[in-house]
Scaffold this active site. Structure first.
Site, PDB file in Angstrom:
ATOM      1  N   GLU A 187      -2.761   0.857   0.089  1.00  0.00           N
ATOM      2  CA  GLU A 187      -4.155   1.071   0.507  1.00  0.00           C
ATOM      3  C   GLU A 187      -4.633   0.069   1.554  1.00  0.00           C
ATOM      4  O   GLU A 187      -5.530  -0.748   1.294  1.00  0.00           O
ATOM      5  CB  GLU A 187      -5.088   1.033  -0.710  1.00  0.00           C
ATOM      6  N   GLU A 201      -1.766   8.694  -5.974  1.00  0.00           N
ATOM      7  CA  GLU A 201      -2.427   8.254  -7.196  1.00  0.00           C
ATOM      8  C   GLU A 201      -3.547   9.249  -7.470  1.00  0.00           C
ATOM      9  O   GLU A 201      -4.230   9.670  -6.535  1.00  0.00           O
ATOM     10  CB  GLU A 201      -3.080   6.870  -7.032  1.00  0.00           C
TER      11      GLU A 201
END
Ligand code: GAL
Ligand code: ZN
Length: 670
Positions: free
Chosen positions: A142, A298
């Site tokens: 991320e 995710e």
């Protein structure tokens, strides 16, 4: 198409690995992502690499037919590295270091960070290049812009600027530094935006954002080059962290094989309707990054929480429905976060599929069903692509420019993008969300929210689309500036004024004040944020202001241009306005449309060859009915459904049809 989970072998006793692998196999899980934060275990001290534990874990999962994606651990430099090379830590605008404690404590331009990250990635790549279980890599975790003001970032920023502008004169000229005696007479005078003052040159700030993106891209590139050279047969991706985002994801993903998204829809039952629409936008944006299918790296498995009070637990059906929403909008593999909730650490209460009890419960059973379904349909859906007929344009650069200079109270570029996309989704249109720089030829309806930075090239491209028959919808704050974030000296919407057949005579940043517009037939809508007072020059007026000193002047216009038309919306109106407008525009443009969708029910179509798969998703906790125009075969339930399809709370239906598309409403108005 695969089902996977995020798994942290380093969090569990070794004896649990095999039990977990066995249960995964039984459940239909065929992939795990590992190691993206495990640096301190992979290299416990400088130069001592310990991959044995990971080898053992991978070996066990391999035995159970489970494939592996390895995350490179550069998001969490270990304490020994921070101690040894303090330049690894990013520095804030007061030049104070941001200490470890959580993660992401790394400066992308730190030479030590780059050196040590490259080293461990090279070791990992060499070690796992030919392991039969390993199929690909996730770089870091991320990425986002970290606003680092360290010496290295300052030097790199100056280098970046001198490469871009070559001479200081050019930079001074482009940024308009003449204002407030801001002219630079030596490169050394330029720094990152230190000190935290709010009065800044917007051109400087926008370049700073671009530099930051390039720093991340370069940091990623370093790892990518290593992975490509050692592992030519593996894919490489990155898991992006949602929207809105200052970091330019289009640039970030340019050289990756595909984009991956971390998707955590809000679990509150009251908000699931709006959450579902926001999610649809995020998924469409992600598909638009590379204009191809993507992965979910995710997604939600239980109630999230930890540094904030926990959210509601996902209601029965929620995990499954939102997983299908991802597939409906282009995800090809789903990796759920995480297999089991962590017993320790910063995210103890960000729940996994299995609770701390280690007893698989209700959510796990739902996940098991999802695995069954996805695995059963995987061959049918593999290779299918999501159809988009309308386009919404998006730009990180424009987002950043608005963040640098908010235009009116309550006016937010990304919120407005949500508004338009939600209306398109509610109208049952098939929508792509793409970069302003993309090729737009295939779209017959193009919605271009606030093209605030508009150069001639982009204007020309849009004008050509319209000349060839597209309907273009442009909005207020279009054509305000050039790419240097400097205002055009031209009536708005600048390079699109001719195509719009109207200019802005004056504007009123009304903010939260509510105004009203009136259509020709007398229908009214409320609006706020911004009012452009329009002066038609060839365009027809569609709506007039009904109040304030500009009552009776044009607020919305439409202009025929070439074979198409341009709508100019001088306002930001209530949702109904867009529902009506898109309805009309879609009908005129002959777009495929599913009318009469109940609130919170979403559709999309994936197509492969002549087969079309229509997804019907009820992302709400109440039962809803959709009326198809015929009976179709359900892929999920292996029976016929329709014309009435009753969708229970969070229900999902997928039907196959083979008719050619093109203007046929598939679903009748209820
Ligand atoms: C993501 C992140 C994961 C985990 C998850 C839950 O943003 O990539 O590592 O932290 O959120 O918070
Ligand atoms: Zn730095």
């Amino acid at each position: 198409m695969k089902m996977g989970v995020d798994y942290y072998p380093e969090h569990w006793e070794r004896s649990m690995w095999e039990q977990d692998a066995r249960l995964m196999q039984e459940t239909g899980v065929s992939l795990i992502r590992v190691a993206e934060f495990a640096w301190s275990r992979l290299e416990p001290e400088e130069g001592r690499y310990e991959f044995g534990w990971l080898d053992d874990a991978i070996h066990i999962f391999y035995k159970y037919g489970i494939q592996i994606v390895i995350g490179t651990p550069s998001c969490t430099p270990p304490n020994w590295l921070v101690e040894r090379c303090p330049d690894v830590l990013p520095r804030d605008a007061m030049r104070n270091p941001r200490y470890p404690g959580i993660r992401g404590h790394r400066c992308y331009n730190s030479p030590s960070m780059r050196l040590y990250a490259a080293r461990i990635v090279e070791k990992l790549a060499a070690h796992y290049a030919s392991h039969p279980a390993v199929i690909g890599w996730q770089i870091d975790n991320e990425f986002s812009l970290n606003e680092c003001h360290c010496e290295n970032c300052n030097n790199r920023f100056r280098e970046w600027l001198s490469k871009k502008y070559v001479t200081l004169e050019a930079l001074n000229q482009d940024w308009g530094t003449v204002v407030w005696s801001g002219e630079y007479s030596a490169w050394e005078q330029i720094t990152t935006p230190l000190g935290g003052t709010t009065f800044r040159n917007p051109s400087f700030l926008l370049d700073w954002k671009r530099f930051e993106t390039d720093s991340v891209v370069e940091f990623q590139q370093l790892q990518l080059r290593i992975l490509r050279s050692y592992c030519p047969d593996h894919f490489v991706t990155h898991n992006i962290w949602s929207y809105p985002m200052s970091l330019d994801y289009y640039k970030l993903c340019e050289e990756l094989d595909f984009a991956s998204l971390d998707y955590y829809p809000g679990t509150s039952p009251e908000k699931s309707v709006s959450g579902g629409y926001n999610g649809a936008l995020t998924l469409d944006l992600t598909r638009g990054i590379k204009r191809q299918n993507f992965w979910i790296m995710e997604t939600i498995s239980g109630p999230p929480g930890c540094w904030f009070p926990m959210w509601r637990t996902p209601q029965p059906g929620f995990i499954r429905a939102f997983a299908w929403q991802c597939i409906a909008r282009g995800a090809d593999t789903l990796v759920h976060f995480r297999w089991r909730s962590a017993p320790f650490g910063a995210e103890q209460f960000w729940h996994g599929l299995i609770d701390h009890s280690n007893v698989p419960g209700r959510r796990f059973e739902e996940y098991r069903r999802l695995c069954d379904e996805v695995n059963r349909l995987s061959l049918v859906l593999a290779g299918s692509e999501v159809i988009g007929e309308a386009a919404v344009l998006h730009s990180h650069d424009i987002y950043n420019a608005f963040e640098i200079q908010p235009q009116a109270e309550g006016m937010n570029y990304f919120d407005n993008l949500k508004l338009y996309h939600r209306a398109l989704t509610k109208s049952g249109l098939l929508t792509d969300v793409v970069n302003t720089t993309d090729d737009l030829d295939k779209y017959r309806l193009i919605v271009a929210p606030s093209l605030y930075l508009l150069d001639e090239q982009l204007a020309e491209k849009l004008k050509n689309c319209v000349k060839n028959g597209a309907t273009l919808i442009v909005t207020n704050r279009t054509g305000v500036k050039n790419r240097s974030n400097v205002c055009w000296i031209h009536p708005l919407p600048a390079h699109l004024a001719e195509a719009a057949g109207a200019t802005v005579a004056e504007y009123d940043p009304v903010g939260y004040d509510v105004h009203t517009i009136r259509m020709l037939d007398g229908k009214t809508y409320s609006c706020s944020q911004w009012c452009d007072i329009l002066e038609p020059a060839g365009a027809e007026t569609v709506a007039w202001y009904a109040d304030d000193f500009y009552a009776g002047t044009p607020a919305v216009t439409v202009h025929s241009y070439g074979k198409g038309k341009v709508y100019y919306l001088g306002i930001v109106a209530e949702e109904n306005f867009y529902l009506d407008l898109f309805d009309k525009a879609a009908e005129e443009a002959g777009l495929t449309r599913v009318t009469g969708l109940p609130e919170g029910v979403q559709i999309s179509i994936r197509r492969k060859g002549n087969s079309n798969y229509l997804f019907l998703l009820n992302l709400t906790p109440k039962q809803q009915t959709v009326q198809l125009n015929d009976t179709y075969r359900s892929l999920l339930h292996e029976r016929s459904v329709g014309p009435d399809v009753i969708l229970g709370p969070y229900a999902v239906e997928i039907v196959e049809f083979v008719e050619a598309l093109g203007g046929i409403p598939l679903v009748a108005t209820v």
